[in-house]
Scaffold this motif. Sequence first.
Motif, short mmCIF file in Angstrom:
data_model
loop_
_atom_site.label_atom_id
_atom_site.label_comp_id
_atom_site.label_asym_id
_atom_site.label_seq_id
_atom_site.Cartn_x
_atom_site.Cartn_y
_atom_site.Cartn_z
N ARG A 126 0.87 -1.18 0.00
CA ARG A 126 0.00 0.00 0.00
C ARG A 126 0.91 1.22 0.00
NH1 ARG A 126 -3.02 0.45 4.75
NH2 ARG A 126 -4.72 1.53 3.70
N ILE A 127 0.86 1.97 -1.09
CA ILE A 127 1.84 3.03 -1.33
C ILE A 127 1.11 4.33 -1.65
CG2 ILE A 127 3.71 3.81 -2.84
CD1 ILE A 127 4.54 0.90 -3.14
N ARG A 186 4.63 2.80 8.67
CA ARG A 186 3.40 2.42 7.95
C ARG A 186 2.17 3.03 8.61
NH1 ARG A 186 3.48 -1.49 4.00
NH2 ARG A 186 5.52 -2.41 3.56
N LEU A 187 2.16 3.12 9.93
CA LEU A 187 1.04 3.78 10.61
C LEU A 187 1.00 5.27 10.27
CD1 LEU A 187 0.97 2.15 14.15
CD2 LEU A 187 -0.88 2.15 12.48
N GLY A 227 -1.71 9.76 8.17
CA GLY A 227 -1.50 11.06 7.58
C GLY A 227 -0.58 11.95 8.37
N LEU A 228 0.62 11.45 8.70
CA LEU A 228 1.63 12.24 9.39
C LEU A 228 2.93 12.18 8.61
CD1 LEU A 228 0.85 11.17 13.04
CD2 LEU A 228 0.88 13.54 12.24
N MET A 229 3.43 13.34 8.19
CA MET A 229 4.74 13.38 7.57
C MET A 229 5.81 13.05 8.60
SD MET A 229 4.35 16.73 5.09
CE MET A 229 3.49 17.75 6.30
N ALA A 274 5.21 7.00 1.78
CA ALA A 274 4.93 8.39 1.44
C ALA A 274 5.12 9.33 2.62
CB ALA A 274 3.50 8.51 0.91
N SER A 275 4.91 8.82 3.83
CA SER A 275 5.00 9.68 5.02
C SER A 275 6.40 10.22 5.23
CB SER A 275 4.55 8.90 6.27
OG SER A 275 5.30 7.71 6.42
N VAL A 276 7.42 9.48 4.83
CA VAL A 276 8.80 9.93 5.05
C VAL A 276 9.11 11.03 4.04
CG1 VAL A 276 11.23 9.30 5.12
CG2 VAL A 276 9.50 7.68 5.92
#
Length: 605
Positions: free
Chosen positions: A297-298, A369-370, A375-377, A414-416
Amino acid sequence: MRRFLLAACLAVSAAVATAAPLQNIYGRQHQLLDGRWNYIVDPYETGFYNYRREPYDQSASGVGGFYDDRKPRDKDDVVEYSFDGSPTLAIPGDWNSQNAKLEFYEGTVWLRRQFNAAPQAGKRYFLYFGAVNYEAHVYLNGKKLGSHKGGFTPFQFDVTGRLQAGENTLVVKADNTRHQDDIPTVNTDWWNYGGITRDVLLAETPDSYIEDYQIQLAKGDMGRIEGYVQLAGVQHAQEVTVSIAELGVKTAVRTDDHGRAVVSIALPKAKVRYWSPEDPKLYAVSIAAGADKLDDRIGLRSIVTRGQDILLNGKPVFLRGVSLHDENPLIPGRLRGAGDMRMMLQWAKEMNCNYVRLAHYPHSEEMIRLADEMGLMVWAEVPVYWTISWDKPEVYANAAQQLTDLVVRDKNRASVVIWSIGNETPVSAPRNVFMGKLADTVRSLDGTRLVGAALEVHRNGDVVTVEDPLADKLDLASFNEYAGWYWSNNREMLKFSFKVNYNKPVLVTEFGADALGGYHADSDTRWSEEYQDQLYKNTFKLLDAIPGLRGMTPWVLTDFRSPRRPNPVYQDYWNRKGLISETGKKKQAFYTLKSYYEQKQEQYK
């Protein structure tokens, strides 16, 4: 490039695992080896060295150490250890928080787990460790698989052909002793939790398998995915398909003789929902090659800088953040699973954060992953912390390896949005070379994210200056400052001003003050909630005056344990800079920061 760096680091230091960790290990067919492990505390390393300080596993026979898990042959046989009669620890978990006698223990502990396996022909098997702090020696059925150094990064061993049908014995020698020439070095400000602190898995793949992949938006083109797929095993040249069913895209490529294929996919741009904190959309991505198939899941998003702005998906964003450690204040020890991690991230979201700094070392893959899902950068960091042995090639190799492992593991998340190469490293010529090479390394591994470091500031009278040769290698003017706590106080701190000598986005990576939860006084009394709260209000005035301020991560979300903090009244071996106490109660400054972030959110709509 990834294989070159891994090989280079391996050549400098033999203390690395024998195979690069598989991408998306939790997406594999696997057996969890978590649970209760027997353990033996071994401060003299009796189970590793003979009486002449020679390692048993390097002797001609290769026997004699605790890893043999030997039982007496008869009533006349002397065996001076026994896993069977030893206590147990919960794994994943550290020993310091599970046995009061081991609270401050640094040294060797042996851990044993027995498990059943049914290896099949045509399959490969990998023994994977999410993290062992700090140096691990791993043995399967009495034979050494290898070793690994680094307390926060994953490693694995190919155990194909070594598994027994039926019962197997896995023994790990974990040693969390601090050394000057390690990463981190001897001097830190967090608890040195020893042990197997993250999941242990036995993963299964086909003979030919997907070893690694990268699926991301192309840099500078939000209408295209670029990346690669890397195969390993008996057949390198194969057709690989990559598909995102929801977007109606699918591509087929053929890997070369080294198992590698470049992937480029045009996207129906009008249909794409780009990942953001407001809409953390994750797409189901499938990768297939021969008998192997992986699902992930990306999220798709872009992060760049333009002048003093940070642009997320092309729009200016203010990073409303907070720093946190991989530690649950309510239950002693490392975060043990998704429940602990979700609690920490939810506290950040309650404070209206869109961003977290995961300090001062790689946190778990599950945490990242969480963050994707919630939705946290993320600012992701390696433990190049304070003063390192800058001149030693093997120390650099260790740091580069840990950085490589972090990027390889999390490059599809994506969060990173920021890779951090260190924290508060004092300027010197050797340090500048060391850190500059780390910046080059991370850019060679991933050119789609920002590169930062928590720099130090310098005071000249009332002017606080951010000036560091390393900043030329970074995308951000990012720094720690402690006006009002380590220098000045609440009455005088507003006389200071900041001078940032770079036309880059400014991120303040730390500020704060200690406050004992529940202790109330006036705003001039240190250790009180009122002092901490007033310091936050003053700090906002100071930082808002900086041109280019685009985010911050105050120190820190929750109180955390530290042997450096022995004050019996206010600390008792806790760093009290948390906005939430060790009982889970929010301090006054929590609500002050939340209110400030609500204003910033309105400003950047």
